[in-house]
Every structure is written in C-alpha cells, then in structure tokens.
Design an enzyme around this catalytic site. Structure first.
Site, PDB file in Angstrom:
ATOM      1  N   GLU A  43      42.803  40.622  45.832  1.00  0.00           N
ATOM      2  CA  GLU A  43      43.683  40.834  46.978  1.00  0.00           C
ATOM      3  C   GLU A  43      43.880  39.583  47.814  1.00  0.00           C
ATOM      4  O   GLU A  43      44.983  39.323  48.294  1.00  0.00           O
ATOM      5  CB  GLU A  43      43.149  41.963  47.866  1.00  0.00           C
ATOM      6  CG  GLU A  43      43.205  43.352  47.229  1.00  0.00           C
ATOM      7  CD  GLU A  43      42.053  43.631  46.278  1.00  0.00           C
ATOM      8  OE1 GLU A  43      41.103  42.831  46.228  1.00  0.00           O
ATOM      9  OE2 GLU A  43      42.102  44.665  45.586  1.00  0.00           O
TER      10      GLU A  43
ATOM     11  N   HIS B  25      38.165  54.833  51.255  1.00  0.00           N
ATOM     12  CA  HIS B  25      39.536  55.044  50.754  1.00  0.00           C
ATOM     13  C   HIS B  25      40.324  56.003  51.639  1.00  0.00           C
ATOM     14  O   HIS B  25      41.245  56.653  51.162  1.00  0.00           O
ATOM     15  CB  HIS B  25      39.515  55.631  49.339  1.00  0.00           C
ATOM     16  CG  HIS B  25      39.125  54.689  48.243  1.00  0.00           C
ATOM     17  ND1 HIS B  25      37.848  54.237  48.059  1.00  0.00           N
ATOM     18  CD2 HIS B  25      39.868  54.111  47.255  1.00  0.00           C
ATOM     19  CE1 HIS B  25      37.805  53.431  47.001  1.00  0.00           C
ATOM     20  NE2 HIS B  25      39.013  53.335  46.496  1.00  0.00           N
TER      21      HIS B  25
HETATM   22  C1  TPP Z   1      39.054  45.852  46.609  1.00  0.00           C
HETATM   23  C2  TPP Z   1      39.566  46.900  45.714  1.00  0.00           C
HETATM   24  N1  TPP Z   1      40.726  46.696  45.070  1.00  0.00           N
HETATM   25  C3  TPP Z   1      41.225  47.642  44.252  1.00  0.00           C
HETATM   26  C4  TPP Z   1      40.566  48.815  44.063  1.00  0.00           C
HETATM   27  C5  TPP Z   1      41.143  49.912  43.183  1.00  0.00           C
HETATM   28  N2  TPP Z   1      40.407  49.973  41.945  1.00  0.00           N
HETATM   29  C6  TPP Z   1      39.358  50.804  41.780  1.00  0.00           C
HETATM   30  S1  TPP Z   1      38.610  50.599  40.335  1.00  0.00           S
HETATM   31  C7  TPP Z   1      39.692  49.398  39.867  1.00  0.00           C
HETATM   32  C8  TPP Z   1      39.572  48.761  38.523  1.00  0.00           C
HETATM   33  C9  TPP Z   1      38.293  48.069  38.347  1.00  0.00           C
HETATM   34  O1  TPP Z   1      38.230  47.519  37.075  1.00  0.00           O
HETATM   35  P1  TPP Z   1      36.864  46.970  36.512  1.00  0.00           P
HETATM   36  O2  TPP Z   1      36.214  46.116  37.534  1.00  0.00           O
HETATM   37  O3  TPP Z   1      37.137  46.368  35.206  1.00  0.00           O
HETATM   38  O4  TPP Z   1      35.961  48.267  36.367  1.00  0.00           O
HETATM   39  P2  TPP Z   1      36.174  49.518  35.400  1.00  0.00           P
HETATM   40  O5  TPP Z   1      36.998  50.502  36.141  1.00  0.00           O
HETATM   41  O6  TPP Z   1      36.818  49.044  34.161  1.00  0.00           O
HETATM   42  O7  TPP Z   1      34.799  50.037  35.168  1.00  0.00           O
HETATM   43  C10 TPP Z   1      40.616  49.170  40.870  1.00  0.00           C
HETATM   44  C11 TPP Z   1      41.707  48.199  40.800  1.00  0.00           C
HETATM   45  C12 TPP Z   1      39.359  48.992  44.779  1.00  0.00           C
HETATM   46  N3  TPP Z   1      38.675  50.131  44.698  1.00  0.00           N
HETATM   47  N4  TPP Z   1      38.885  48.023  45.573  1.00  0.00           N
END
Ligand code: TPP
Ligand code: MG
Lengths: 321, 342
Positions: B71, B140
């Site tokens: 972000e 959230h």
């Molecule tokens: C700061 C922030 N940005 C975006 C999100 C929304 N979000 C939640 S999980 C996720 C994906 C995370 O991907 P990864 O780190 O690869 O973990 P995975 O879900 O694959 O286990 C996103 C974008 C969030 N929760 N917090």
C-alpha cells in the site's frame, strides 16, 4: 536425519488436527453459521508443524490471516479456537477477535493478523525481547508470498540483521496473494531478498514434513545460536480459495485436484514413516480417529457455548483507564 | 434511470469517467485479479467485493492496474501520478489498511498544494470500504472518516445511497484535490433508482432527506438510512424530524446544519465512527458555538462506544448505532424542557 518417535507422533497429530479442523470449517461455513472471513490452511499443514516442532512455549510466533494452522501447531487448543471462530464467550479471545485474531500469548502465539505484513515487525520486537532477556528463545514470523511485498516485511528483514536478533522469517509461498499470482506480484526472488539483507536463506518443499523440519531446524539453530536472522522459504499450496466463498476462477480447473492427489503432506508423511518402519499404520489410524472426535467435540461445544454478554463489549480496551 | 445497487452505481461512475477522460486510471489489489494465475482467466475478482468488475475488459491492463500488496508504494504512486498529469483512482480495499500508507496520504498528497505555494494539483481519489456489520472484526471494520477529515488538504466523501455514490464519485474524479471516498461495505447490495447518464453532486452541499419541525438529525453514510427509519417511527408519534446527510465531511455544509438547528432547536447527531474526536463532536462543537441561542435541549450524539469493533454478532450489533438508539435519543431531546428559573 533422525527424528524422535514422540516428535513424529505429535507432528502427525498436529498436521491431522489442522487438516480436520479446516475441512470441518469448510463444511460448517457453508451452512452460514460461521460469521466473518475464514481463510483455510488446508494443504499447508507441514509448514506450520515442521517449523513449530522445533519450538517450545518460550519461543514466539506471529501468524497471518490464514492463522488456524499456526495456532494449532503452536499448541492452542481446538476447543477455544473453534469457539472463537463461532463468536462465543468461551473462545480464546472471548469472541471478540474471531478467526483472523486468534492469539494466546501464554503459548508464545502473538496472534493471527488481519493486516498483511503485520507480523514481521512484531517478530523483530519479540526477537529483541528474547535477546535482551537472554531466554534462549527465538521469534518466527510466518507470512505469505503476498506479504513479502509489504514495506513492513522488507524493513523488518533489514532491522533484524542490523540488530542481529534471533528472528526467522518464514515465507509461506503458496503462489497467490488473493486472486493474483506471485509470478506477477513478486519481483526478483526470495533468495536474493534474503541475500540482499545479509541473512542466510533456506528453502524447502512444504508438502514434505521432513524437508520442512530439516530446513527449519537449520534456520532456527542459526538464529537461536546468536547468529542473527534467517529466512526460510517454504513452497506450498492452498487447497481452498483465498477465503471461504472464493470461486477460484484464477486457478486452472484441475490444479487443486492434482495437489490433493499428488502433494498431500499427510499422505507423504504416512508413506514415509510406514515404509521406513518408523511408525506403524495402526498408530496413525488411532490418531486419526482421536483427532476426528476431538474436532467433532469442539464443533458441538462451540455451537452450544454461550454468546458474549453485553458487558464484554466494554471490557479490555485498556489494562487500566 | 433504472434500479442499481450501490456496487453498480460505483462501477458505472468509474466506467463513465474512464470513458470520458483517458487520464483516469484505476489501481489496487485485485481490482481486476487473475494476473499470474494458472487458469488464464482475467478480471477474476474485479475487486474483493466485485465493485470494479468488468473495467479491465473495457480499459485494459494499462489503465486497470493490479498492484502487489504494497500500500505505501501504490498509494504513494497514485499521489505522484496525480501530481504529474494522471487522475488515478486508487483502491485501498479496507480503509483500515490506511495504517500501511498514511504517510503518503497525510504528509504527501494532502499537503502538496499548500506546501508548494499553490503550485500543485493532486487529482487523486482513494476509494476504500468502511464500517462494521460484516463480522470482519477490529482490523476490517473501522469508520475512519474522522481521521481524514482532520487532515487539511483532503476532501472526504461518505455516500449514503447508490444515487449519492454515483454523483459524488464522478464529482470526486473531476475534483482537482485529493479525495477520500468511503463506501460502507454492508451497503453494496442496496438498490435505488440511479440515472444512467453521468451526473455530479457538488461537495459541501448537504442533502435534506426529510424536513420536519421538532428535531434535526445529522447522520453520515449508512447512518442516514438508520436516521430515516427512526424518523419514520417517530412520525407515527407526532415527532417530526429533519434528517441531514452532509454527504462530505470535508468540506462540511455548516450553513445547512445551522439553519436546520435554528429552525428545530434540537439536534441529534448519528456517527458510526469511534466517539472521541469524531464527526459528531465536530458538529456538536459547531452548533454549540454558532447556534447556542437556538438550542432548546442539549445536543445528543449517537455513536459506538470507545472500543475497537468486536467480532461476535451480538457484540457488533451493540456496537453499531441502531435505529432504536437513534429513536431514543430523538425522544429524549424532543421531550426535554428547560427548567424554569425560580
Ligand atoms: C495491509 C493489508 N493489505 C491487504 C489486505 C487484504 N488481504 C488479505 S490476505 C491478502 C493476500 C495475502 O497473500 P499472502 O501474503 O500470499 O498470504 P496467503 O493468503 O496466500 O496465505 C490480502 C491482499 C490486508 N488484509 N492487509
Ligand atoms: Mg500467498
């Protein structure tokens, strides 16, 4: 590598517990009874367990939104977790946190996290505590390939080396952050990132408990022995959507079926230990049965448990105010 | 004119503005989705709740940019692009994630124009979801519009319905200042008649959703709906209310608020954000300062308690201001009588 029989048994039990917990949540979520966002760890069990099998309650871990597996691997009880996910007063967080915020600091579990990249800085702090308090413990940040692109994560890699703290950064690389592939979102590679911040890099197949156990052991020993941080890159895959309700149109049709058929860490484990004569199938079957009834009981208890009451709303904003 | 959901109204505003002006671009995490996936399906998500669905197909990858989960860099990039000729609409997904990029908003985008002696224009829109009611828990669910309202240089929009959302978003995109556009996540399926053609709703002009003689209610975002429901119930008992939807918290239409309070002499403010230093305290201060003589009763604020947003449904329902709480507050102000001096 020799792994003691009790560690093999407890590791298998943890992995099976995670699998059963998550498969059951998948079913229960579909009934509409479970509120909020639920991110399942199915398929990734060997990672959390392979790492946490080297830890005691004194060691600290920080988890992610996909946190159930890490919690179970670190010893958080399934009754309290299930009740939390159902929003009950008997939940580990009294129903105030839910799936994304399960935590138990008494077990060195610093919390699942709703903020991607929230864990790595906290783990620098935990590692600093362990270093200054000289308790011999290490701190482990679990985070995803997606989270590896957060500034907070990259800054933490730097800070951990600068401070020479006992931190291990475990990148759980399932190839996706939500609906976007890491081949698009991650520039360069994790290995070079570790090198760029001056820390050793370990890599393993996350479908193979033994590979994770071995690599995690090396990374954790490095940190525990006062040599500073290390990175462990675990290649794995998630079997369900990003969260429950995700139709996964971004994945090839047969992708998950193939993973389930060919890369099941529990099947791999069973095959390995039985073929090598380390454990016999009946001992594992007994564990499967025991775990299944444990999860059944956890769900039944959660459904029957009391809801939080009005007074809970205002409690615990501060220690004192 | 046709019935459109809050989600569709926002999608249509984006689409129409992107058609009108090639400098309008979209960026954010999974605003399309599917890149790097194994199925080859593009636009797999179209935003985490499907709000930007279809825009990739029409405008292509040069104008609909999926970002890494970073972000600080992409929100900052949107600010930088805005200052150098583009008109980005950046999506922050949940407004709670502003914790990861506040510097780029607060210290960069918001301050360019003033710090640079009036030389910069930063036509940036940041869209994000806010609000409780989704069991999404403490990280959230926040309603952070007061945080942005506090920062000089930002404009802040909190639309209360599909019609409002479309007109205000088009206005936001055409505005030359950084605008924070906050969408209540439980409203996406709300429907009402929304014109098909583009239209704008000016900032700083409140909307009176109903007019009455007894009590003025000022409400923000989703709370406008709750306030109107409360007003419907109260009307049956002969209590008539004016309901003000300020639409934007910065600029704030202070004139309309003061006029209405002058007419009714009684004020209830409904604000879904944490109760300290929120919009309710802001409006209360305004009225206490500027319309003290008109007041026939103490001002009442209906806000959540000073706690993080809880997860469990029972607690979350207690947390969010309810129609019942608004109704009770209005009754209390309506029946209040100043004690005669002996
Ligand atoms: C700061 C922030 N940005 C975006 C999100 C929304 N979000 C939640 S999980 C996720 C994906 C995370 O991907 P990864 O780190 O690869 O973990 P995975 O879900 O694959 O286990 C996103 C974008 C969030 N929760 N917090
Ligand atoms: Mg991932």
């Amino acid at each position: 590598m020799q792994i003691a029989r009790d560690i093999l048994l407890s590791s298998y039990r943890s992995m099976r517990t995670i699998r059963e917990f998550e498969e059951r949540l998948h079913v229960e979520f579909a009934t509409g009874e479970i509120p909020g966002f639920v991110h399942l760890y199915c398929g990734e069990e060997a990672s959390g367990v392979g790492v946490c099998s080297h830890l005691t309650e004194k060691d600290t871990i920080a988890s992610t939104h996909r946190g159930h597996g890490h919690c179970i691997a670190k010893g958080v009880g399934v009754d309290g977790m299930m009740a939390e996910i159902y929003g009950r007063q008997t939940g580990v967080c009294r129903g105030k946190g839910g799936s994304m915020h399960i935590a138990d600091l008494s077990l060195g579990m610093l919390g699942a996290n709703g903020i991607v990249g929230g864990g790595p800085p906290l783990i620098c702090g935990a590692a600093l505590s362990h270093k200054i308090l000289k308790d011999g413990a290490v701190a482990i940040a679990f985070y995803g390939d997606g989270a590896s692109n957060e500034g907070s994560t990259l800054e933490s890699l730097n800070l951990a080396t600068v401070w020479n703290i006992p931190a291990v950064f475990v990148v759980e690389d399932n190839g996706y952050g939500e609906a976007t592939g890491s081949s698009y979102a991650c520039a360069g590679n994790q290995k070079d990132r570790a090198a760029g911040f001056g820390m050793p890099y370990f890599e393993c197949d996350g479908n193979d408990f033994f590979a994770v156990y071995q690599a995690a052991g090396e990374a954790i020993s490095h940190a525990r022995n006062g040599n500073g941080p290390a990175m462990l890159h675990v290649h794995l895959a998630r079997w369900y959507g990003h969260f429950e309700g995700d139709a996964m149109t971004y994945r090839a049709d047969n992708e998950v079926a193939k993973l389930r058929a060919e890369h099941d860490c529990l099947v791999n484990f069973r095959k390995r230990v039985t073929e090598a004569g380390l454990l016999d199938a009946s001992a594992l079957n007994d564990l499967d049965t025991a775990v299944k009834s444990e999860i059944d009981a956890a769900v039944a208890a959660a459904k029957a448990a009391p809801l939080p009451d009005e007074a809970d709303l205002l409690k615990d904003v501060y220690v004192s105010y | 004119m046709s019935k459109k959901s809050f989600r569709q109204a926002i999608n249509e505003a984006l689409r129409q503005e992107m058609r009108r002006d090639p400098r309008v671009i979209l960026m954010g995490e999974d605003v399309a989705g599917g890149r790097g996936g194994t199925s080859g399906v593009k636009d797999a998500w179209g935003g985490v709740l499907g709000v930007t669905k279809g825009l990739l197909t029409e405008f292509g990858e040069d104008r609909v940019l999926d970002t890494p989960i970073s972000e600080a860099s992409y929100i900052g990039a949107a600010a930088g692009a805005a200052a150098t000729g583009l008109r980005p609409v950046a999506e922050l997904m949940f407004v709670d994630f502003v914790g990861c990029c506040l510097d780029q908003i607060m210290n960069q985008a918001a301050k360019f124009r003033y710090m640079f002696g009036g030389k910069a224009r930063t036509p940036l829109v940041i869209r994000a979801m806010y609000g409780a009611g989704f069991n999404a828990a403490a990280q959230h669910s926040q309603a952070l519009y007061p945080l942005f309202t506090h920062i000089p240089g930002l404009k802040v929009v909190v639309p209360s319905s599909p019609y409002e959302a479309k007109g205000l978003l088009i206005e936001a995109i055409r505005d030359d200042d950084p605008v924070i556009f906050l969408e209540n996540k439980v409203m996406y399926d709300d429907e009402e008649d929304v014109p098909d053609d583009p239209y704008t709703i000016p900032f700083g002009e409140a909307n009176l959703t109903r007019e009455g003689d007894d009590v003025t209610i000022v409400a923000f975002g989703r709370m406008v709906k709750f306030a109107n429901e409360a007003a419907d119930r109260l009307a049956k008992d002969g209590i008539s209310c004016t309901v003000i939807d300020p639409r934007t918290t910065s600029p704030l239409d202070t004139g309309t608020i003061l006029d209405c309070v002058t007419d009714t002499g009684r004020l209830v403010i409904v604000d879904e954000s944490s109760p300290r230093c929120n919009l309710a305290t802001d409006v209360a201060a305004l009225v206490a300062e500027e319309a003290f003589d008109a007041l026939k009763a103490p001002i009442r604020r209906v806000c959540p308690p000073h706690t993080p947003v809880p997860f469990a449904t029972v607690l979350e329902n207690l947390y969010v201001p309810s129609v019942e709480k608004i109704e009770a507050a209005v009754r209390a102000v309506a029946s209040y009588r100043v004690k005669e001096e002996a």
